[in-house]
Design a protein around this motif. Sequence first.
Motif, PDB file in Angstrom:
ATOM      1  N   TYR A 156       0.835  -1.205   0.000  1.00 34.87           N
ATOM      2  CA  TYR A 156       0.000   0.000   0.000  1.00 34.87           C
ATOM      3  C   TYR A 156       0.870   1.256   0.000  1.00 34.87           C
ATOM      4  O   TYR A 156       0.586   2.226  -0.712  1.00 34.87           O
ATOM      5  N   ALA A 188      -8.335   4.180   1.580  1.00 38.65           N
ATOM      6  CA  ALA A 188      -7.781   2.993   0.910  1.00 38.65           C
ATOM      7  C   ALA A 188      -7.276   1.976   1.926  1.00 38.65           C
ATOM      8  O   ALA A 188      -7.484   0.767   1.772  1.00 38.65           O
ATOM      9  N   ARG A 230     -10.312   0.122   3.111  1.00 40.10           N
ATOM     10  CA  ARG A 230     -11.075  -0.726   2.187  1.00 40.10           C
ATOM     11  C   ARG A 230     -10.246  -1.750   1.424  1.00 40.10           C
ATOM     12  O   ARG A 230     -10.706  -2.852   1.156  1.00 40.10           O
ATOM     13  N   TRP A 231      -9.026  -1.388   1.028  1.00 38.27           N
ATOM     14  CA  TRP A 231      -8.253  -2.267   0.165  1.00 38.27           C
ATOM     15  C   TRP A 231      -7.893  -3.611   0.816  1.00 38.27           C
ATOM     16  O   TRP A 231      -7.876  -4.633   0.126  1.00 38.27           O
ATOM     17  N   ASP A 266     -11.150  -5.428   0.069  1.00 38.38           N
ATOM     18  CA  ASP A 266     -11.590  -5.551  -1.324  1.00 38.38           C
ATOM     19  C   ASP A 266     -10.454  -5.800  -2.307  1.00 38.38           C
ATOM     20  O   ASP A 266     -10.696  -6.145  -3.463  1.00 38.38           O
ATOM     21  N   ILE A 291      -6.472  -4.266  -3.894  1.00 39.91           N
ATOM     22  CA  ILE A 291      -6.042  -3.040  -4.572  1.00 39.91           C
ATOM     23  C   ILE A 291      -6.707  -2.974  -5.941  1.00 39.91           C
ATOM     24  O   ILE A 291      -6.654  -3.945  -6.705  1.00 39.91           O
ATOM     25  N   PRO A 292      -7.369  -1.864  -6.271  1.00 39.26           N
ATOM     26  CA  PRO A 292      -8.055  -1.751  -7.574  1.00 39.26           C
ATOM     27  C   PRO A 292      -7.085  -1.875  -8.747  1.00 39.26           C
ATOM     28  O   PRO A 292      -5.876  -1.669  -8.605  1.00 39.26           O
ATOM     29  N   ALA A 293      -7.637  -2.189  -9.918  1.00 38.51           N
ATOM     30  CA  ALA A 293      -6.805  -2.302 -11.120  1.00 38.51           C
ATOM     31  C   ALA A 293      -6.133  -0.972 -11.441  1.00 38.51           C
ATOM     32  O   ALA A 293      -5.003  -0.929 -11.925  1.00 38.51           O
ATOM     33  N   LYS A 294      -6.832   0.140 -11.187  1.00 40.69           N
ATOM     34  CA  LYS A 294      -6.275   1.479 -11.394  1.00 40.69           C
ATOM     35  C   LYS A 294      -6.311   2.238 -10.069  1.00 40.69           C
ATOM     36  O   LYS A 294      -7.210   3.038  -9.824  1.00 40.69           O
ATOM     37  N   PRO A 295      -5.343   1.975  -9.203  1.00 34.06           N
ATOM     38  CA  PRO A 295      -5.364   2.597  -7.872  1.00 34.06           C
ATOM     39  C   PRO A 295      -5.337   4.121  -7.916  1.00 34.06           C
ATOM     40  O   PRO A 295      -5.944   4.783  -7.083  1.00 34.06           O
ATOM     41  N   TRP A 344      -8.804   5.350  -8.561  1.00 32.32           N
ATOM     42  CA  TRP A 344      -9.613   5.145  -7.351  1.00 32.32           C
ATOM     43  C   TRP A 344      -9.326   6.244  -6.331  1.00 32.32           C
ATOM     44  O   TRP A 344     -10.244   6.872  -5.792  1.00 32.32           O
TER      45      TRP A 344
END
Length: 391
Positions: free
Chosen positions: A3, A39, A42-43, A46, A48-52, A55
């Motif tokens: 992170y 983040a 939540r991360w 959920d 790490i999003p594809a496009k952090p 986000w």
Amino acid sequence: MTYAEVFRAEWGQVVATLIRVTGDWELAEECAQEACAAALERWPRDGIPAKPGAWLTTVARNRAIDWLRREAVGAAKLQEAAVLTQEPAPAYDVQDDRLRLIFTCCHPALAMEARVALTLRTLAGLSTAEIAKAFLVGETTMSKRLTRAKQKIRHAGIPYRVPPAHLLPERTPAVLAVLYLLFNEGYSDVVRSNLSTEAIRLARLLVQLMPDEPEAAGLLALMLFHDARRETRLAADGALITLDEQDRTRWDGVLITEAEALLDRTLQLGRPGPYQVQAAIAACHATARTATDTDWPQIAALYARLPQTPVVALNRVVAIGMADGPAVGLQLLEQLSTDYYLLPAVRADFLRRLSRRGEAAAAYREALELATTDGDRKYLAKRLAEVSVPS
């Protein structure tokens, strides 16, 4: 990628985008920090999003909208929030807000140190304490400088944009200084290596933007030469590996070839400057097959063409000592008057090469006390151990 690494990589883009859409530097940084906190919440659950970066920017932007609505004391604030709500999502891969941010921070209305410090804080996410250390001032002093710089940008109505072509030259020295400091911050710290990558990316953009500016290309070549050696600079235990001991077969030949071509084209413009000269010095090292093949007289001559700062003067003495012998280097070293922390390390190396082991050990101890990084300390401790063992 952890992170922390994601936040470091995306911080500059998030803050730069928020500054563009809100026009408020303090609000942009605060909302970016809140997005990072969200983040962390939540991360882990959920992923790490594809496009952090997208986000984080979206969350930060929504925080800004909420803040404007909450703090609204009149129609102006409400209208500002309404406009921000209607603002389309940023084009992350098209518009380069970070380049805009550099030129905004480097406006001639700001003092040079303020330009550099503000960009490092806002773009790179360095803490006030880290910037203060780089400038050799107290944290409180640096905090005040940053606050004054932001206030001046706001009160003077400095536009958030890359300036037109005729205004570029007056901001170029500060922009180049920012990029080089950004590169060095990442080059000397493995944890912050993304800063070097970002500096190179921005330098490439700058060269495209200013193709006839030789110092921009010179700086890019310099950074590429250095970056080509990145993987060979540190041992497995983190100790510094000096140039003469690095495994040259592991240097990145693609980057070196690119840097050479860039430097050759730039020098043909006939307007050499400090970054081009430094790139030429780096080229002497990069193109030597072995350490003994290095053209030290040429390097010493190139250092003589640079402004003689304490660092440059010391490096020139090192080059002369390598070319003419450690005794000559040691004699010249005694003429330098500087408290630069590497001076006792250089003295120790000259004494070691002259087999004056006791004196070398004392100098290594002095250097060890002044060393600022773990890599330097481990290297100096290794050398101290070598000269401390009886012959």
